[in-house]
Design an enzyme around this catalytic site. Structure first.
Site, PDB file in Angstrom:
ATOM      1  N   GLU A 273      -5.070  -2.274   0.528  1.00 35.22           N
ATOM      2  CA  GLU A 273      -5.057  -3.522   1.287  1.00 35.22           C
ATOM      3  C   GLU A 273      -6.086  -3.518   2.409  1.00 35.22           C
ATOM      4  O   GLU A 273      -6.597  -4.568   2.796  1.00 35.22           O
ATOM      5  CB  GLU A 273      -3.661  -3.746   1.872  1.00 35.22           C
ATOM      6  CG  GLU A 273      -2.635  -4.026   0.805  1.00 35.22           C
ATOM      7  CD  GLU A 273      -1.287  -4.373   1.409  1.00 35.22           C
ATOM      8  OE1 GLU A 273      -1.059  -5.536   1.689  1.00 35.22           O
ATOM      9  OE2 GLU A 273      -0.481  -3.449   1.593  1.00 35.22           O
TER      10      GLU A 273
ATOM     11  N   SER B 125       0.821  -1.219   0.000  1.00 32.19           N
ATOM     12  CA  SER B 125       0.000   0.000   0.000  1.00 32.19           C
ATOM     13  C   SER B 125       0.851   1.263   0.000  1.00 32.19           C
ATOM     14  O   SER B 125       0.501   2.271   0.593  1.00 32.19           O
ATOM     15  CB  SER B 125      -0.943   0.019   1.215  1.00 32.19           C
ATOM     16  OG  SER B 125      -1.874  -1.018   1.133  1.00 32.19           O
TER      17      SER B 125
ATOM     18  N   ALA C 284      -3.500  12.242   2.225  1.00 30.10           N
ATOM     19  CA  ALA C 284      -3.982  10.892   1.899  1.00 30.10           C
ATOM     20  C   ALA C 284      -3.261   9.809   2.684  1.00 30.10           C
ATOM     21  O   ALA C 284      -2.086   9.926   3.012  1.00 30.10           O
ATOM     22  CB  ALA C 284      -3.803  10.636   0.407  1.00 30.10           C
TER      23      ALA C 284
END
Ligand code: FES
Ligand code: FES
Lengths: 190, 1130
Positions: B721, B524, B716
């Site tokens: 995942e 990720s 962000a």
């Protein structure tokens, strides 16, 4: 590199054993060995690689093309058993413009590998928008119809929503694709 | 406008939706050879001899490689010694079914595959452990020399975090249990594919490969080939899904490269779907023993775990997968302490690999199940219980995470609101759902990092931006977008920073020569790492442009917008600034930068707490399920997935990641599992691997809670995942809520639910075998299977058979495919030995497994007479070549239940091609028979039936099974028997008519004479008053029946039933009629319970289930109950 038989010519063995049949693909006449799976004819012989192969066993829908307007698994359809004109995404993309835009807006594809199959199938459904939209559970109907097209990325939500939205718009008479809904397949292909 | 935070289309949507985007297997240039891989058929064996000389001499074969083509002793680097253990091709030993032994490149795929059969390998097969428990048992073969002091323990992790003493004392309510998360497959739709082109002159190799992380591919391939890292040049190509699997090598890349080097020509290696399922690296299976305690306020006090992780045969990322899994105990909640022991155990099965969620879904299943159990014991609402245990923001967790922001509480509240939790909970508590179906609600929470500092340089990301003189911008990064939308968000970021139109931004990824250093899209890390580096590169380039503009325009401040640099004194097109820069080369101004993340810690030995990630994402998922108590079928009706992703850079893409991950998690919760027999995957096909189709999933409703994390780029965090973590426990908790049973092993398939419910209700079946001498022989054989009979038949008996699949070293000749236009020609061809087929969809696949497939196939679909449906004497005469779709459309309302059956068969596409005759005549569906096992039916009488000791829960016979346990797969063959349908057979010029029931004389086997074909089917159309219903239990939409029931009856006005037919599918080798029940119902006014009683008695008298499929009797009886209800309601 003439020894490399990639594309254009079929393996000698296949060509030798079975007679050639004539298919109409995207409006064009082509010859193929009768036993050769349609998906291979499209991808390897005609370089129409929008059609994908993810299983080769008729179980996933990545290879969906239209045969005589009906969604068909091209990987398990021998060329000799093709019963009508074949349309692939290459020829359907313009007709499917509204679907493609909706897919892009809604997040209906991620990796895009299943997408040609989804769009080809959805195009066939969109041609029958009036009939499908008339039913009582459109999302349910779309889910059932599209269950032969596996997508591992999106979880199907956005695909279903996109197809429903386009079907409803088409049924309501709004068209955004240049040849929406009533495209003559032969014409769309040319 | 600001693109960051907006819903924008994927930047390449036009090409992707036109099918113009080329994946590796779509490339036509360079022209190439085709490769195929020889794989081990044994879970463990020594290779005594390996001879490829015959294969090398075959026509069309250009290269054959074995371990001898690699430096001696070389292994994949992976996480480094001592766990670097896997050779590129087996070196003397194979350790799992499917391990690569040799590879071939040839002119055609057929030649490559045939050449594999010419390679002679002599194996000395050795017993080896196939499960972690067996591997830990005394005397088990050691698969590797490991550094731990326990045999077959590749790695062991023990830790104690926090204050376990206090936690142990304060936790007054304790739950304890075992949880299993199975081995599941990524099932990327694009199979792993690599096109490799070796260049002899430069000693370099170009790769077009389906990967998420080109840098790692180059690293492994260069190491294995013994060439410098930069001699492996990855090129950009579309990638069809990764989900973690493609974040490291998938063991085919180097084979393509080595073959290309040896052949001196480009080579394409594309794995088959069977290889994807059966040989690639799935999710690590976890067996988690967990003990959780809480105090009377519902505060969690202690987690105490003992975990076995199935490593498979080689160490890929098992150590870190296990570590990240265990972190679950110390990350999201804040108990006083957590303590665990975890072992990564070697087994002779396909090795586990990296998979979205990376250990977290596995341990999370246990944790989130127990939080619910504790809530239940304490009388707390499970959602409320979680709210009471939220970890704080800006603090360090037990596992060492420095949490920045957390909106988990908001996520839980979003689930509460989205599912109308409180109102529904009350309704559920008061038993609002009626009949046999029970509804339940479940919630589960989760947490995941945004990139892990797992390797050296994993805290660094480089990126470059080019500005061209025509004003367009190009982002260059070395990661790969396998479908996550990464390229699009990077374009959004660059467009915003430079004030240009998104349409003017292109992205180049993957290319080793043209993109700067980047480790790739895994863990990720895409959003955080490349989002940061691209943002930084664009900002720095923007600074240069502003400076150039200020010079040119004679003053500032300068802002960049609409593709122009704007100052109070004037403005200029950005492209025009290119020429003004000294740094520009030609018409392009480039800027490259390096982003280095501060504050995280790299995983290292000797430590067990790390701050791995810059930010942490959270989620809460809520499921509303319906459980059919009769059949055990769990249906998710509604699903809310609420996520804290910080700020969503592209909300549409984020929602896509949420829905996609949740769907994948739901697949594992409800159906997916790689089933193995003797170490070999039994279900390596979409047909047999029960992953969700569109109709199987509920509406999944993603919710992005309002958040922003200052530590993330543009606020962000990650999402990719996180979304796969909660579904397992959310569904398990909902099932517990619905029916009061706790399923602790995924997937929650009907067998588990039915079995648990039978136990809950104290139901048992008695088959009185001692009173049935006819079954004694079969019972004896079955009893002997585990005591050596299976072993003897498997190891010795299978050598005597016909074989599976084609033999010989040349490509098998393709069949002649005939499609005559008249019946006589079909009949004549069949008389000459041709195999009759319909659409051929099953026949083409089946012949791959046949040792002597028919040389001629003759299809009925060209015969107009066979494609007609006629009405005659109150019956439908359905030609054998009518497609299933045509049949469905032609069925009158009286036969609506037949249409139901047809619609449940396979997919619409298959129903468009497959014919009525083909459906009736299709081969048995047993997954051993279909998937290459040398079984009794496939290989011959000296071979075992693998279903006896193997997994037979779903597909095998419960009644009348003999040496083969398979069943007739045709739903049509079942449903039409309830109408007393007949078939008309033709041979030469003679026809005969027989009841459909007599058509079958074995599982998927027809009682046809040589040269005989099914000409048409006679389906009586019921007169008014006759009712019917078809019910089917299947694992996914379009699957074959696990069980089906058709009930028809003529019902008088007063409700009396006559001429009852009760046909059960998938229960016996052929469709099975419950004749005693039928007779007993004659002239009665049945009730659902009454029918059930009669049927149960009859089933008990006839059934002879295998150890794992007795539940099907309950399930089929449940289907009959449904069908009877349907009839009563019609
Ligand atoms: S590739 Fe044809 S159905 Fe999967
Ligand atoms: S978009 Fe990737 S499989 Fe559907």
């Amino acid at each position: 590199m003439s020894a490399l038989r990639r594309r254009t010519d079929a393996p000698a063995t296949a060509a030798a054993a079975t007679p050639l049949v004539t298919l109409v693909v995207n409006g064009r006449s082509v010859e193929a060995p009768a036993s050769r799976p349609l998906a291979r004819v499209l991808r390897d012989d005609l370089d129409l690689t929008a059609t994908k192969v993810a299983c080769g066993r008729g179980e996933c829908g990545a290879c969906t093309v239209l045969v005589d307007g009906r969604p068909t698994m091209s990987c398990v359809t021998a060329a000799g058993l093709v019963r009508g004109p074949v349309e692939t995404l290459e020829a359907l993309a313009d007709e499917a413009t509204d679907l493609r835009e909706e897919f892009a807006d809604a997040g209906a594809f991620q990796c895009g590998f299943c997408t040609p199959g989804q769009l080809v199938h959805a195009t066939a459904l969109a041609r029958r928008a009036d009939e499908l939209v008339g039913g009582d559970d459109l999302p349910g109907a779309v889910r059932a119809r599209m269950s032969g097209n596996i997508c591992r990325c999106t979880g199907y939500q956005a695909i279903t929503a996109s197809v429903c939205a386009v079907l409803e718009r088409r049924a309501a008479g709004a068209t955004s694709g240049p040849s929406c809904g009533h495209a003559d397949p032969e014409e769309a292909a040319s | 406008m600001s693109y960051v935070g907006s819903r924008v289309r994927p930047i390449d949507w036009e090409a992707r939706t036109r099918g113009e985007t080329r994946f590796a297997a779509d490339l036509t240039s360079p022209q190439h050879l085709y490769a195929a891989v020889l794989r081990s058929p044994h879970p463990y064996a020594e290779i005594v001899a390996l001879d490829v000389s015959r294969a090398e001499r075959l026509p069309g074969v250009r290269a054959v490689i074995t371990t001898a083509d690699f430096p001696e002793g070389i292994t994949y680097l992976h996480r480094g010694a001592p766990l670097s253990d896997r050779p590129p091709l087996a070196a003397g030993v194979v350790r799992h079914v499917g391990q690569e032994v040799a590879a071939v490149a040839a002119d055609t795929p057929e030649e490559a595959r045939a050449a594999l059969r010419a390679i002679r390998v002599r194996y000395r097969v050795r017993p080896a452990p196939l499960t972690p428990r067996d591997a830990l048992a005394d005397g088990a073969r050691r698969l590797h020399q490991r550094v731990t002091d326990e045999a077959n323990v590749a790695f062991r992790l023990d830790a104690t975090w926090g204050d376990v003493e206090t936690g142990g004392r304060a936790g007054t309510t304790v739950v304890e249990g075992d949880y299993v998360y199975p081995s599941v497959s990524h099932v990327c739709m694009e199979p792993n594919t690599t096109l490799a082109a070796w260049d002899e002159a430069s000693g370099t190799v170009e790769l077009w490969t389906s990967t998420q992380a080109p840098w790692f591919i180059a690293k492994e391939v260069s190491h294995l080939l013994g060439i410098p890292h930069d001699a492996v040049i990855c090129r950009e190509v579309a990638v069809g899904g990764g989900f973690g699997s493609k974040s490291k090598a998938s063991e085919h890349e180097v084979l393509a490269a080595a073959l290309s080097r040896k052949a001196g020509l480009p080579v394409l290696l594309e794995l088959s779907r069977e290889e994807e399922f059966g040989s690639n690296k799935p999710r690590h299976r976890f067996e988690t023993h967990l003990r959780t305690s809480a105090d009377e306020h519902g505060t969690l006090r202690l987690f105490d775990a003992d975990v076995l992780v199935d490593n498979g045969s080689y160490s890929h990322m098992g150590t870190s997968v296990m570590r990240v899994g265990m972190i679950t105990l110390g990350s999201m909640y804040r108990p006083d302490g957590a303590r665990f022991t975890s072992r990564l155990v070697d087994t002779a099965t396909q090795p586990g690999g990296q998979f979205r969620g990376y250990g977290t879904p596995q341990v999370s299943l246990a944790v989130e199940s127990q939080v619910d159990e504790l809530a239940l014991r304490l009388g707390l609402d499970p959602l409320e219980m979680r709210l009471r245990n939220l970890g704080p923001e800006n603090e360090t967790t037990l596992c060492g995470y420095d949490v920045t922001t957390s909106r988990l509480g908001d996520c839980l509240v979003a689930v509460r609101e989205g599912l109308d939790w409180d109102a529904r909970k009350t309704a559920v508590a008061t038993g609002a759902a009626g009949g046999s179906s029970s509804r339940g609600l479940g919630v589960a929470a989760g947490m995941h990092g945004s990139g892990a500092y797992a390797y050296e340089f994993a805290n660094r990301s480089d990126a470059a931006i080019d500005l061209f003189a025509d004003g367009h911008v190009r982002v260059r990064h070395g990661s790969a977008d396998a479908g996550t939308g990464q390229n699009t968000i990077l374009a959004q970021i660059a467009a915003d920073e430079l004030g240009v139109d998104l349409a003017d931004v292109e992205v180049l990824s993957m290319d080793s020569e043209r993109t700067p250093f980047e480790l790739g899209a895994w863990s990720s890390r895409g959003t955080h790492m490349t989002g940061s580096s691209v943002g930084q590169a664009a900002r720095e380039l923007g600074d240069q442009l502003r400076a150039l503009a200020e010079d040119k325009l004679g003053g500032g401040p300068v802002t960049l917008r609409d593709g122009r640099a704007v100052a109070p004194t004037g403005e200029v097109d950005l492209g025009d600034l290119v020429g003004l820069s000294d740094a520009a080369e030609g018409d392009v101004l480039s800027h490259e930068t390096s982003y280095v993340l501060e504050g995280t810690e790299m995983i290292s030995t000797g430590k067990d707490r790390f701050n791995l990630s810059p930010t942490y994402a959270y989620a809460a998922h809520g499921a509303l399920v319906d459980v059919d108590r009769r059949t055990g079928k769990v249906t998710v009706l509604d699903y809310v997935a609420a996520h804290d992703v910080g700020r969503a850079i592209n909300p549409t893409a984020v929602e896509g990641q949420i829905a996609g991950g949740a769907a994948m998690g739901l697949g594992a919760a409800l159906g997916e599992e790689l089933v193995r027999e003797g170490g070999r995957v039994v279900n390596p096909t979409y047909l047999h691997y029960a992953m969700p189709r569109s109709a199987d999933l509920p509406s999944i409703r993603p919710v992005i809670v309002n958040a922003e994390d200052p530590a993330g780029p543009y606020g962000a965090k990650s999402v990719g995942e996180m979304s796969i973590v909660p579904p397992g426990a959310a569904v398990a908790n909902a099932v517990r809520d619905a029916v009061g049973v706790r399923i602790t092993e995924l997937p929650i398939t009907p067998d588990k639910v039915v079995t648990a419910l039978a136990e809950q209700e104290g139901r048992r079946r008695h088959h009185g075998l001692w009173r049935r001498p006819g079954r004694w022989w079969v019972a004896l054989l079955r009893a002997l299977y585990p005591y050596g009979l299976h072993h003897v038949l498997h190891h010795w008996g299978t050598r005597l058979g016909r074989g599976v699949g084609p033999a010989g070293h040349r490509p098998p000749a393709p069949p002649e495919v005939l499609r005559p236009g008249n019946l006589d020609a079909v009949v004549a061809a069949v008389a000459d030995g041709a195999q009759p087929i319909g659409g051929g969809t099953d026949a083409l696949v089946e012949r791959e497994r046949q040792s002597r497939p028919a040389p001629v196939l003759v299809s009925t679909i060209g015969v107009p007479a066979m494609r007609r449906i006629r009405s005659e004497d109150g019956a439908l005469l359905v030609g054998a070549a009518v497609s299933l779709a045509e049949l469905e459309e032609a069925l009158p309302p009286e036969l609506a239940f037949v249409a139901d059956a047809v619609r449940s068969i396979a997919s619409p596409q298959i129903r468009n091609s497959a014919t009525v005759g083909g459906n009736l005549a299709q081969e048995k569906r047993c997954w051993f028979f279909r998937n290459g096992f040398s079984c009794y039916k496939r290989n011959g009488v000296t071979s075992p039936c693998y279903a006896v000791t193997g997994d037979h829960r779903f597909q095998h016979a419960v009644i009348d099974g003999h040496r083969c346990q398979a069943v007739t797969p045709s739903d049509l063959g079942t449903v039409l028997q309830a109408l007393d349908a007949e078939v008309v057979l033709q041979r030469g010029q003679t026809t005969r008519r027989l009841p459909l029931a007599d058509l079958y004389d074995g599982p998927g086997e027809l009682a046809l004479a040589d040269g005989e074909i099914v000409q048409h089917v006679v389906v009586p159309v019921p007169t008014s008053g006759r009712r019917g219903s078809f019910r089917k239990l299947a694992l996914y939409q379009g699957d074959f029946a696990t069980a089906s029931a058709t009930v028809t009856a003529s019902v008088d006005d007063d409700g009396t039933w006559h001429d009852v037919r009760l046909v059960l599918g998938a229960m016996a080798p052929t469709p099975w009629r419950a004749t005693a029940t039928e007779r007993a119902l004659e002239g009665t006014t049945p009730t659902v319970a009454g029918v059930r009683r009669l049927l149960d008695r009859e089933l008990d008298r006839h059934a002879h289930p295998l150890p794992g499929n007795g539940w099907k009797l309950d399930a089929v009886a449940g289907l009959v109950e449904h069908a009877v209800e349907d009839l009563l309601a019609q």
